[in-house]
Enzyme design. Structure first.
Site, PDB file in Angstrom:
ATOM      1  N   THR A  12       0.844  -1.194   0.000  1.00  0.00           N
ATOM      2  CA  THR A  12       0.000   0.000   0.000  1.00  0.00           C
ATOM      3  C   THR A  12       0.878   1.242   0.000  1.00  0.00           C
ATOM      4  OG1 THR A  12      -0.184   0.244   2.412  1.00  0.00           O
ATOM      5  CG2 THR A  12      -1.749  -1.263   1.322  1.00  0.00           C
ATOM      6  N   GLY A  13       0.375   2.316  -0.609  1.00  0.00           N
ATOM      7  CA  GLY A  13       1.192   3.512  -0.723  1.00  0.00           C
ATOM      8  C   GLY A  13       2.465   3.227  -1.496  1.00  0.00           C
ATOM      9  N   THR A  15       3.306   3.935  -4.749  1.00  0.00           N
ATOM     10  CA  THR A  15       3.547   4.650  -6.008  1.00  0.00           C
ATOM     11  C   THR A  15       4.671   5.674  -5.923  1.00  0.00           C
ATOM     12  OG1 THR A  15       1.809   6.262  -5.473  1.00  0.00           O
ATOM     13  CG2 THR A  15       1.164   4.327  -6.763  1.00  0.00           C
ATOM     14  N   ILE A  18       9.383   5.073  -0.429  1.00  0.00           N
ATOM     15  CA  ILE A  18       9.707   3.747   0.095  1.00  0.00           C
ATOM     16  C   ILE A  18       8.858   2.667  -0.557  1.00  0.00           C
ATOM     17  CG2 ILE A  18       9.552   2.297   2.169  1.00  0.00           C
ATOM     18  CD1 ILE A  18      10.343   4.809   3.792  1.00  0.00           C
ATOM     19  N   SER A 137       7.424   4.026  12.662  1.00  0.00           N
ATOM     20  CA  SER A 137       8.349   5.157  12.628  1.00  0.00           C
ATOM     21  C   SER A 137       9.098   5.250  13.947  1.00  0.00           C
ATOM     22  CB  SER A 137       7.581   6.468  12.398  1.00  0.00           C
ATOM     23  OG  SER A 137       8.435   7.595  12.562  1.00  0.00           O
ATOM     24  N   TYR A 150       1.074  12.309  14.962  1.00  0.00           N
ATOM     25  CA  TYR A 150       1.772  11.356  14.088  1.00  0.00           C
ATOM     26  C   TYR A 150       2.414  10.250  14.918  1.00  0.00           C
ATOM     27  CZ  TYR A 150       5.217   9.568  10.725  1.00  0.00           C
ATOM     28  OH  TYR A 150       5.980   8.762   9.917  1.00  0.00           O
TER      29      TYR A 150
END
Length: 249
Positions: A12-13, A15, A18, A137, A150
């Site tokens: 996922t993510g 494009t 990372i 993270s 975040y």
């Protein structure tokens, strides 16, 4: 290079940054890869970059119903999955007094709720064995100013790596986490900062990294390949911190 030969994976993510680097590495290691993104231009660029070995399609990482659509699209195309890299996320940094409910809810939706319900939606198409890698993270470990929301979302995701490991290992599904430090990706250009502010932030961050540089997306991809491969078959509920020593200060 065949560490993932015959495996089918979802990123996922995938494009940009990372995610895109990891998708390219997966393909180079022999996997078939499905990649999600949200920006039409980035989706088209990823299709060209990854070629016919990748299924690239749009998905809303923070929408619960969309996670079921992702599972159906991947299931129809691949049948079963051997590896999942949940990488999509939003990085919104603000002082406490500047937060509003809409922004708070968006961060929670994209970074916590979406990933949780994606795992749920994928359960029926995960092979035994299978590997899930969550991109958390180092902010989950640091008291960094302006990162309160975040960091909270990433801490929740890190906790999820441990609790889901305990719950899903009986199905043959391993869940692990990577926790990158500052990485050279387009992320920092999306923070809405002017050049002088961005330069100042970059200088400040570099001063906190013993390795004296930002990490590379390829260095994160190396870790994800390890977790997705059979090399990590005995690694369950673990976190790999990749931050140039930043969290050790």
């Amino acid at each position: 290079m065949s560490r993932l030969k015959g495996k089918k994976a979802l990123i996922t993510g995938g494009t940009t940054g990372i995610g895109l680097e990891t998708a390219a590495r997966f393909i180079a290691e022999g996997a078939r890869v499905a990649v999600t993104g949200s920006n039409p231009a980035n989706i088209e660029q990823a299709r060209k970059a990854l070629g016919p070995s990748a299924l690239v399609f749009r998905a809303d990482a923070g929408n619960v119903a969309s996670q079921k659509d992702v599972a159906k699209t991947v299931g129809d195309a691949f049948g079963k999955l051997d590896a999942v890299f949940i990488n999509a996320g939003v990085a919104d940094f603000r002082p406490v007094e500047q937060w509003d409910e809409a922004g708070f809810d968006r961060s929670i939706a994209v970074n916590v709720k979406g990933p949780y319900f994606l795992v749920q939606a994928l359960l029926s198409i995960l092979n035994d064995p299978a590997s899930i890698v969550l991109n958390t993270s180092i902010n989950a470990h640091l008291g960094m100013p302006n990162s309160s929301v975040y960091a909270a979302t990433k801490a929740a995701l890190l906790s999820m790596a441990k609790t889901l490991s305990g719950e899903l290992i009986g199905r043959g599904v391993r869940v692990n986490a990577i926790s990158p430090g500052p990485i050279e990706t387009p992320l920092y250009g999306k923070l809405g900062l002017g050049k002088s502010d961005l330069d100042a932030m970059t200088k400040s961050i570099l001063g906190q990294i013993p390795a004296a540089r930002f990490g590379k997306a390829s260095e994160i991809a190396d870790a994800v390949v390890f977790f997705a491969s059979d090399e990590s078959a005995f690694t369950v509920g673990s976190e790999l911190v990749i931050d140039g020593g930043m969290s050790n200060l």
